[in-house]
Each structure stands twice: as structure tokens, then as C-alpha cells.
Design a protein around this motif. Structure first.
Motif, PDB file in Angstrom:
ATOM      1  N   ARG A  80       6.872  -2.580 -11.724  1.00  0.00           N
ATOM      2  CA  ARG A  80       7.783  -1.524 -11.255  1.00  0.00           C
ATOM      3  C   ARG A  80       8.525  -1.941  -9.982  1.00  0.00           C
ATOM      4  O   ARG A  80       8.579  -1.192  -8.992  1.00  0.00           O
ATOM      5  N   LEU A  81       9.106  -3.131 -10.014  1.00  0.00           N
ATOM      6  CA  LEU A  81       9.870  -3.636  -8.875  1.00  0.00           C
ATOM      7  C   LEU A  81      11.337  -3.250  -9.013  1.00  0.00           C
ATOM      8  O   LEU A  81      11.823  -2.955 -10.115  1.00  0.00           O
ATOM      9  N   LEU A  82      12.044  -3.264  -7.889  1.00  0.00           N
ATOM     10  CA  LEU A  82      13.490  -3.051  -7.877  1.00  0.00           C
ATOM     11  C   LEU A  82      14.150  -4.415  -8.017  1.00  0.00           C
ATOM     12  O   LEU A  82      14.126  -5.228  -7.099  1.00  0.00           O
ATOM     13  N   ASP A  83      14.722  -4.674  -9.194  1.00  0.00           N
ATOM     14  CA  ASP A  83      15.230  -6.018  -9.472  1.00  0.00           C
ATOM     15  C   ASP A  83      16.486  -6.360  -8.679  1.00  0.00           C
ATOM     16  O   ASP A  83      16.872  -7.530  -8.625  1.00  0.00           O
ATOM     17  N   TRP A  84      17.129  -5.362  -8.079  1.00  0.00           N
ATOM     18  CA  TRP A  84      18.386  -5.619  -7.370  1.00  0.00           C
ATOM     19  C   TRP A  84      18.190  -5.877  -5.875  1.00  0.00           C
ATOM     20  O   TRP A  84      19.163  -6.056  -5.145  1.00  0.00           O
ATOM     21  N   VAL A  85      16.928  -5.903  -5.411  1.00  0.00           N
ATOM     22  CA  VAL A  85      16.678  -6.261  -4.015  1.00  0.00           C
ATOM     23  C   VAL A  85      15.626  -7.369  -3.989  1.00  0.00           C
ATOM     24  O   VAL A  85      14.787  -7.471  -4.896  1.00  0.00           O
ATOM     25  N   PRO A  86      15.639  -8.229  -2.957  1.00  0.00           N
ATOM     26  CA  PRO A  86      14.701  -9.354  -2.910  1.00  0.00           C
ATOM     27  C   PRO A  86      13.245  -8.899  -2.785  1.00  0.00           C
ATOM     28  O   PRO A  86      12.947  -7.735  -2.480  1.00  0.00           O
ATOM     29  N   VAL A  87      12.346  -9.851  -3.010  1.00  0.00           N
ATOM     30  CA  VAL A  87      10.912  -9.590  -2.981  1.00  0.00           C
ATOM     31  C   VAL A  87      10.490  -8.951  -1.662  1.00  0.00           C
ATOM     32  O   VAL A  87       9.779  -7.935  -1.643  1.00  0.00           O
ATOM     33  N   ARG A  88      10.928  -9.528  -0.548  1.00  0.00           N
ATOM     34  CA  ARG A  88      10.514  -8.992   0.755  1.00  0.00           C
ATOM     35  C   ARG A  88      10.954  -7.539   0.905  1.00  0.00           C
ATOM     36  O   ARG A  88      10.193  -6.696   1.374  1.00  0.00           O
ATOM     37  N   LYS A  89      12.167  -7.231   0.478  1.00  0.00           N
ATOM     38  CA  LYS A  89      12.681  -5.868   0.629  1.00  0.00           C
ATOM     39  C   LYS A  89      11.916  -4.907  -0.267  1.00  0.00           C
ATOM     40  O   LYS A  89      11.711  -3.738   0.093  1.00  0.00           O
ATOM     41  N   ASN A  90      11.480  -5.353  -1.464  1.00  0.00           N
ATOM     42  CA  ASN A  90      10.658  -4.507  -2.317  1.00  0.00           C
ATOM     43  C   ASN A  90       9.419  -4.029  -1.581  1.00  0.00           C
ATOM     44  O   ASN A  90       9.032  -2.868  -1.683  1.00  0.00           O
ATOM     45  N   VAL A  91       8.797  -4.932  -0.849  1.00  0.00           N
ATOM     46  CA  VAL A  91       7.591  -4.570  -0.103  1.00  0.00           C
ATOM     47  C   VAL A  91       7.947  -3.752   1.128  1.00  0.00           C
ATOM     48  O   VAL A  91       7.290  -2.757   1.448  1.00  0.00           O
ATOM     49  N   GLU A  92       9.012  -4.134   1.820  1.00  0.00           N
ATOM     50  CA  GLU A  92       9.418  -3.409   3.024  1.00  0.00           C
ATOM     51  C   GLU A  92       9.756  -1.957   2.729  1.00  0.00           C
ATOM     52  O   GLU A  92       9.447  -1.069   3.528  1.00  0.00           O
ATOM     53  N   LEU A  93      10.383  -1.694   1.601  1.00  0.00           N
ATOM     54  CA  LEU A  93      10.747  -0.312   1.266  1.00  0.00           C
ATOM     55  C   LEU A  93       9.510   0.574   1.147  1.00  0.00           C
ATOM     56  O   LEU A  93       9.508   1.729   1.591  1.00  0.00           O
ATOM     57  N   ALA A  94       8.445   0.037   0.556  1.00  0.00           N
ATOM     58  CA  ALA A  94       7.207   0.807   0.449  1.00  0.00           C
ATOM     59  C   ALA A  94       6.589   1.033   1.815  1.00  0.00           C
ATOM     60  O   ALA A  94       6.078   2.126   2.119  1.00  0.00           O
ATOM     61  N   VAL A  95       6.635   0.013   2.650  1.00  0.00           N
ATOM     62  CA  VAL A  95       6.069   0.125   4.004  1.00  0.00           C
ATOM     63  C   VAL A  95       6.852   1.144   4.822  1.00  0.00           C
ATOM     64  O   VAL A  95       6.267   1.973   5.534  1.00  0.00           O
ATOM     65  N   GLU A  96       8.170   1.096   4.723  1.00  0.00           N
ATOM     66  CA  GLU A  96       9.004   2.052   5.458  1.00  0.00           C
ATOM     67  C   GLU A  96       8.751   3.475   4.969  1.00  0.00           C
ATOM     68  O   GLU A  96       8.702   4.421   5.770  1.00  0.00           O
TER      69      GLU A  96
END
Length: 236
Positions: A80-96
Motif C-alpha cells: 500500500r505504497l504511494l507509487d508517485w512519491v519516493p521511498v523516503r517520502k512514503n515513510v515521511e508522510l506516515a511519520v508526519e
């Protein structure tokens, strides 16, 4: 106090046909610091149980109690990743979204062996790498309770084995309370402190095993195979 309490819950689903009763007076407790694995045949309500704990479903009767102050992490069957943003941003969005600083994201990506892919898009990753991102995302929000819904079932056996051992290492570094749903008795024996077996419809807790073995554990440990053998006998 128990970290998770399901107290005499009832849950029914009504579709185009007759109503299906998944749980009727079902109870289960998970203690702080304990990782409990739930195994059972398809249709016994394992994922429904996890969704009740996560608050994605509500019981029709009974109560589900989880400390509201505990942050929740969840790993699904699919990344369930967001394919239009990089790997780091996928994790950062959850942290934010959890209201936390993002300074530790690279550390958790390094822990799952993906720091060199931090700037890549998920579409270029293998299935195992994508699931590692999902595991990193779940740990990055610093949860007190981790829910895992057959997290490695879509992977080939070798990749699944690697990720089970990775999860064990992460758990040793960052001890949590957890509830793992799996079809894989060997996975349950390797990872869990306690394995509960569901059977029937509505589901009942038909058997329970304590896995009192030190960590880290090896998949080749004969003692784990003995637990695995007994679980399989319950499921057949």
C-alpha cells in the motif's frame, strides 16, 4: 493491564445472502510486550479480528479495548505504497501524520537495507523491497502496538524467510506489543511468544501454545519445528 482486550465480542456480516456470524462471545487478551500470532483456516475471521483491534471494524456486541494513548503501526498483506512519491517520502508522510519529526526516517530505512533506494520510486522495487518499505513505515511511527496482517504471504518462500528474520531483528531492537495474523504455522512459531488457533464459524479459540524460546530464533531450530508440527495437526 492487558494491552489489547477483546471481551465477548460478536460480529456479523450481511451481504446479498444470509448473514454470516464471524464471532459470537469471543474473547482474547494480549499482554504488554507480547507478540501473539493468530492462525487458522481461511474464513475463520483472522483479518476481521485484526480490523476490530485496529478500529477499522466495530463489534456488534462486546468490547474491544486498546490503550488510546498507544500509537498503532500496521503492516498489511500488500505494501500500500504511494507509487508517485519516493521511498523516503512514503515513510515521511506516515511519520508526519503521527505528529513526529522525520529525522529518524533514514535510520529505519538503513535498518531494513533500503537507504540506497530512499530516492527511488516504489514502482522500480521488487515485491520484497516494497514490503520492506511497508515494514519500515510501520516501525518509523514509533508504535506501542504493531498489527501485522499476513505481511509476507504474497512473497516467495526465500524472500519471506529473509523478511521474517528482518522483522525478528527489528523487534529485538525496538520491543513492541504485537498481533500477527498468518496462515503460516512456521512463521507463527518463529516470531510469536504465544500462538492461538482459531477454528469454526463463528470462530472459537481452539488451541493455544506458548513459545518459550530465546531470541533470536533460527527457522531450523527443532524446538520450533515441534511447535509448527502441533499447530499443523490442529489445523488439519
Amino acid at each position: 493491564m492487558s494491552a489489547v482486550i477483546l471481551d465477548r465480542i460478536g460480529k456479523r456480516f450481511t451481504g446479498t445472502g444470509a448473514a454470516e456470524t464471524v464471532f459470537d462471545g469471543f474473547s482474547l487478551r494480549v499482554e504488554p510486550g507480547e507478540l501473539v500470532a493468530v492462525v487458522g483456516a481461511s474464513g475463520t475471521g483472522k483479518t476481521t479480528l485484526l480490523h476490530l483491534v485496529a478500529g477499522l471494524e466495530k463489534p456488534d456486541t462486546g468490547t474491544v479495548s486498546v490503550n488510546s494513548a498507544d500509537r498503532l503501526g500496521m503492516v498489511f498483506q500488500q505494501p500500500r505504497l504511494l507509487d508517485w512519491v519516493p521511498v523516503r517520502k512514503n515513510v515521511e508522510l506516515a511519520v508526519e501524520a503521527a505528529g513526529l519529526p522525520t529525522g529518524g526516517v533514514d535510520e529505519i530505512l538503513d535498518a531494513v537495507g533500503l537507504l540506497e533506494y530512499a530516492g527511488k520510486f516504489p514502482s522500480v522495487l521488487s515485491g520484497g523491497q516494497r514490503q520492506r518499505v511497508a515494514v519500515a513505515r510501520a516501525f518509523a511511527v514509533q508504535p506501542a502496538l504493531m498489527l501485522l496482517d499476513e505481511p509476507f504471504s504474497a512473497l516467495d518462500e526465500i524472500t519471506g524467510r529473509r523478511l521474517r528474520l528482518l522483522l525478528q531483528d527489528l523487534w529485538l531492537q525496538r520491543p513492541l506489543t504485537g498481533l500477527l495474523v498468518t496462515h503460516n504455522p512456521a512463521e507463527a512459531a518463529l516470531l510469536a511468544d504465544r500462538v492461538v488457533v482459531l477454528s469454526g464459524r463463528p470462530a472459537v479459540l481452539s488451541q493455544e501454545y506458548t513459545v518459550d524460546l530465546p531470541r533470536p530464533r533460527s527457522p531450523e531450530d527443532p524446538a520450533l519445528f515441534d511447535v509448527h508440527r502441533r499447530i499443523v495437526a490442529d489445523l488439519v
